[in-house]
Design an enzyme around this catalytic site. Structure first.
Site, PDB file in Angstrom:
ATOM      1  N   ASP A 191      88.835  65.709  23.841  1.00  0.00           N
ATOM      2  CA  ASP A 191      87.580  66.294  24.351  1.00  0.00           C
ATOM      3  C   ASP A 191      87.853  67.596  25.110  1.00  0.00           C
ATOM      4  O   ASP A 191      86.935  68.393  25.329  1.00  0.00           O
ATOM      5  CB  ASP A 191      86.858  65.294  25.268  1.00  0.00           C
ATOM      6  CG  ASP A 191      87.747  64.762  26.392  1.00  0.00           C
ATOM      7  OD1 ASP A 191      88.983  64.672  26.197  1.00  0.00           O
ATOM      8  OD2 ASP A 191      87.209  64.446  27.466  1.00  0.00           O
ATOM      9  N   TYR A 216      96.694  72.784  27.380  1.00  0.00           N
ATOM     10  CA  TYR A 216      96.708  71.535  26.610  1.00  0.00           C
ATOM     11  C   TYR A 216      95.602  71.551  25.558  1.00  0.00           C
ATOM     12  O   TYR A 216      95.850  71.333  24.363  1.00  0.00           O
ATOM     13  CB  TYR A 216      96.536  70.340  27.565  1.00  0.00           C
ATOM     14  CG  TYR A 216      96.243  69.030  26.870  1.00  0.00           C
ATOM     15  CD1 TYR A 216      97.222  68.363  26.135  1.00  0.00           C
ATOM     16  CD2 TYR A 216      94.969  68.458  26.946  1.00  0.00           C
ATOM     17  CE1 TYR A 216      96.943  67.161  25.494  1.00  0.00           C
ATOM     18  CE2 TYR A 216      94.687  67.255  26.318  1.00  0.00           C
ATOM     19  CZ  TYR A 216      95.674  66.611  25.593  1.00  0.00           C
ATOM     20  OH  TYR A 216      95.388  65.427  24.955  1.00  0.00           O
ATOM     21  N   THR A 270     101.108  65.542  26.475  1.00  0.00           N
ATOM     22  CA  THR A 270      99.839  65.171  27.126  1.00  0.00           C
ATOM     23  C   THR A 270      99.802  65.460  28.633  1.00  0.00           C
ATOM     24  O   THR A 270      98.832  65.090  29.288  1.00  0.00           O
ATOM     25  CB  THR A 270      99.555  63.665  26.921  1.00  0.00           C
ATOM     26  OG1 THR A 270     100.682  62.924  27.402  1.00  0.00           O
ATOM     27  CG2 THR A 270      99.311  63.343  25.463  1.00  0.00           C
TER      28      THR A 270
HETATM   29  N1  LIG Z   1      95.784  60.490  27.380  1.00  0.00           N
HETATM   30  C1  LIG Z   1      94.527  60.939  27.288  1.00  0.00           C
HETATM   31  O1  LIG Z   1      93.734  60.868  28.245  1.00  0.00           O
HETATM   32  C2  LIG Z   1      94.030  61.537  25.996  1.00  0.00           C
HETATM   33  C3  LIG Z   1      92.718  62.003  25.947  1.00  0.00           C
HETATM   34  C4  LIG Z   1      92.251  62.549  24.756  1.00  0.00           C
HETATM   35  C5  LIG Z   1      93.086  62.612  23.650  1.00  0.00           C
HETATM   36  N2  LIG Z   1      94.362  62.166  23.741  1.00  0.00           N
HETATM   37  C6  LIG Z   1      95.219  62.264  22.550  1.00  0.00           C
HETATM   38  O2  LIG Z   1      95.533  60.953  22.111  1.00  0.00           O
HETATM   39  C7  LIG Z   1      96.821  60.960  21.480  1.00  0.00           C
HETATM   40  C8  LIG Z   1      97.703  59.888  22.102  1.00  0.00           C
HETATM   41  O3  LIG Z   1      97.924  60.212  23.466  1.00  0.00           O
HETATM   42  P1  LIG Z   1      98.616  59.200  24.503  1.00  0.00           P
HETATM   43  O4  LIG Z   1      97.728  59.128  25.683  1.00  0.00           O
HETATM   44  O5  LIG Z   1      99.029  57.954  23.826  1.00  0.00           O
HETATM   45  O6  LIG Z   1      99.881  60.067  24.905  1.00  0.00           O
HETATM   46  P2  LIG Z   1     101.253  59.605  25.578  1.00  0.00           P
HETATM   47  O7  LIG Z   1     101.116  58.254  26.202  1.00  0.00           O
HETATM   48  O8  LIG Z   1     101.686  60.748  26.439  1.00  0.00           O
HETATM   49  O9  LIG Z   1     102.224  59.452  24.328  1.00  0.00           O
HETATM   50  C9  LIG Z   1     102.652  60.554  23.614  1.00  0.00           C
HETATM   51  C10 LIG Z   1     103.952  60.189  22.951  1.00  0.00           C
HETATM   52  O10 LIG Z   1     104.407  61.331  22.225  1.00  0.00           O
HETATM   53  C11 LIG Z   1     105.805  61.404  22.414  1.00  0.00           C
HETATM   54  N3  LIG Z   1     106.296  62.749  22.186  1.00  0.00           N
HETATM   55  C12 LIG Z   1     106.182  63.846  22.981  1.00  0.00           C
HETATM   56  N4  LIG Z   1     106.841  64.892  22.437  1.00  0.00           N
HETATM   57  C13 LIG Z   1     107.384  64.442  21.285  1.00  0.00           C
HETATM   58  C14 LIG Z   1     108.188  65.036  20.278  1.00  0.00           C
HETATM   59  N5  LIG Z   1     108.565  66.324  20.360  1.00  0.00           N
HETATM   60  N6  LIG Z   1     108.559  64.268  19.225  1.00  0.00           N
HETATM   61  C15 LIG Z   1     108.212  62.968  19.137  1.00  0.00           C
HETATM   62  N7  LIG Z   1     107.458  62.348  20.062  1.00  0.00           N
HETATM   63  C16 LIG Z   1     107.045  63.076  21.126  1.00  0.00           C
HETATM   64  C17 LIG Z   1     106.033  60.974  23.835  1.00  0.00           C
HETATM   65  O11 LIG Z   1     107.370  60.569  23.992  1.00  0.00           O
HETATM   66  P3  LIG Z   1     108.165  60.999  25.345  1.00  0.00           P
HETATM   67  O12 LIG Z   1     107.357  60.455  26.481  1.00  0.00           O
HETATM   68  O13 LIG Z   1     109.495  60.348  25.155  1.00  0.00           O
HETATM   69  O14 LIG Z   1     108.219  62.494  25.322  1.00  0.00           O
HETATM   70  C18 LIG Z   1     105.054  59.808  23.960  1.00  0.00           C
HETATM   71  O15 LIG Z   1     105.656  58.592  23.597  1.00  0.00           O
HETATM   72  C19 LIG Z   1      97.359  62.387  21.635  1.00  0.00           C
HETATM   73  O16 LIG Z   1      97.072  63.123  20.487  1.00  0.00           O
HETATM   74  C20 LIG Z   1      96.554  62.940  22.797  1.00  0.00           C
HETATM   75  O17 LIG Z   1      96.468  64.356  22.759  1.00  0.00           O
HETATM   76  C21 LIG Z   1      94.861  61.610  24.887  1.00  0.00           C
END
Ligand SMILES: NC(=O)c1ccc[n+]([C@@H]2O[C@H](COP(=O)([O-])OP(=O)(O)OC[C@H]3O[C@@H](n4cnc5c(N)ncnc54)[C@H](OP(=O)(O)O)[C@@H]3O)[C@@H](O)[C@H]2O)c1
Length: 291
Positions: free
Chosen positions: A110, A133, A70
């Protein structure tokens, strides 16, 4: 007990369970069935064998993929890492779901849109990501949607929680240090991890869920700019600090971002009767729960 009952009784495996959404999901899903919370250290979703081993061992009825790469700006220079987690891993999880007879919930963004439409985007609108991304997440959506499984791909926006690295916690931290300058010409909808987790539970509990898989927009209602969101956070925290509006050009970043990426969530409402709360109410809920 309906279709979900039978699936969830077998267990719910949450991948990326230590991220901001994963943590909230692992708690919110617990009433539906036994939750197996797998962090990055437990299973690297970019490792196909590891994914199949984890799913084969747990044999869950539902797989929820909250893992993702992310770091939007870093992805511009770490394309391979972003591609592995955002584009390839969803396919590994979908294949593992097919082998286990599990449902799959996956999240997207988005940022698959370029922001030129100027009005809320529907699921049928053409995608045109402006950054690595968004492009890698778009490929991941298709990897899930083209597998013969019950799958829900939920596109959300501007996700935050009271913990973790996100806009909310950054504004909270910076507001304690002095005046803020925040981009005021990018519009979207802040969505709390809790509102999205609750919508996920409601989707899975829906009596028709087994036949309603597909791509859905799932964000809070309403729209604002990052500046508007920052003002709302600062106001709600009672911080007396100036929040000055600036333009995107005044805050250069490695990745380009859409100027307008509000999601039309009408399909989720129409098919499931589910609507996430207005973003202001979701923010108030996060603050009430102890920000
Ligand atoms: N954040 C936003 O603003 C946003 C907006 C729109 C959509 N989304 C989507 O919402 C979903 C959740 O996002 P979030 O904000 O909760 O993201 P996040 O806080 O960055 O969490 C992502 C998690 O995935 C883990 N991860 C990364 N690489 C990995 C791997 N190879 N194997 C296993 N785990 C892995 C990370 O662990 P490590 O940190 O240890 O690598 C982290 O715990 C995602 O699909 C994202 O694309 C997010």
């Amino acid at each position: 007990m309906g279709a979900l009952g039978a699936q969830a009784r077998r267990g719910i495996a949450v991948f990326g369970a230590h991220g901001q959404l994963g943590r909230v999901l692992a708690r919110a899903l617990a009433p539906l069935g036994p939750v197996h919370a797998l962090g990055h250290a437990d299973c690297d979703v970019g490792d196909e064998e590891a994914v199949h081993a984890a799913v084969g061992c747990l044999m869950p009825g539902v797989i929820v993929n909250a893992s993702a790469y992310t770091a939007v700006d870093r992805a511009e220079s770490e394309c391979d890492a972003a591609r592995r987690v955002n584009s390839e891993a969803p396919g590994f999880l979908a294949d593992a779901a097919a082998a286990a007879g599990a449902w799959l919930v996956h999240y997207s963004t988005d940022y698959v849109f370029d922001g030129r439409k100027g009005e809320p985007y529907g699921e049928g609108d053409p995608t045109a990501p402006l950054n690595v991304y968004g492009a890698t997440k778009r490929v991941g959506e298709e990897a899930v949607l083209t597998r013969p499984i019950v799958a829900f791909v939920l596109r959300t926006s501007w996700l935050y929680d009271r913990e973790g690295r996100n806009f909310f916690s950054t504004v909270k931290r910076l507001a304690a240090a002095g005046p803020l300058r925040i981009v005021a010409d990018q519009y979207g909808t802040p969505t709390s991890a809790m509102a999205l987790a609750e919508a996920t539970c409601a989707i899975l509990r829906h009596p028709g869920a087994a036949r309603l898989g597909g791509l859905y927009h799932a964000a809070c209602e309403g729209e604002t700019s990052w500046h508007g969101f920052a003002r709302a956070i600062v106001g709600a925290l009672g911080a007396r600090v100036e929040v000055a509006p600036i333009t995107t050009a005044e805050y250069p970043t490695a990745a380009r971002r859409p100027a307008y990426s509000v999601l039309d969530c009408g399909l989720l409402k129409e098919r499931f009767g589910i609507a996430l709360p207005p973003w202001e109410r979701a923010l108030a809920d996060v603050l009430r729960n102890g920000a």
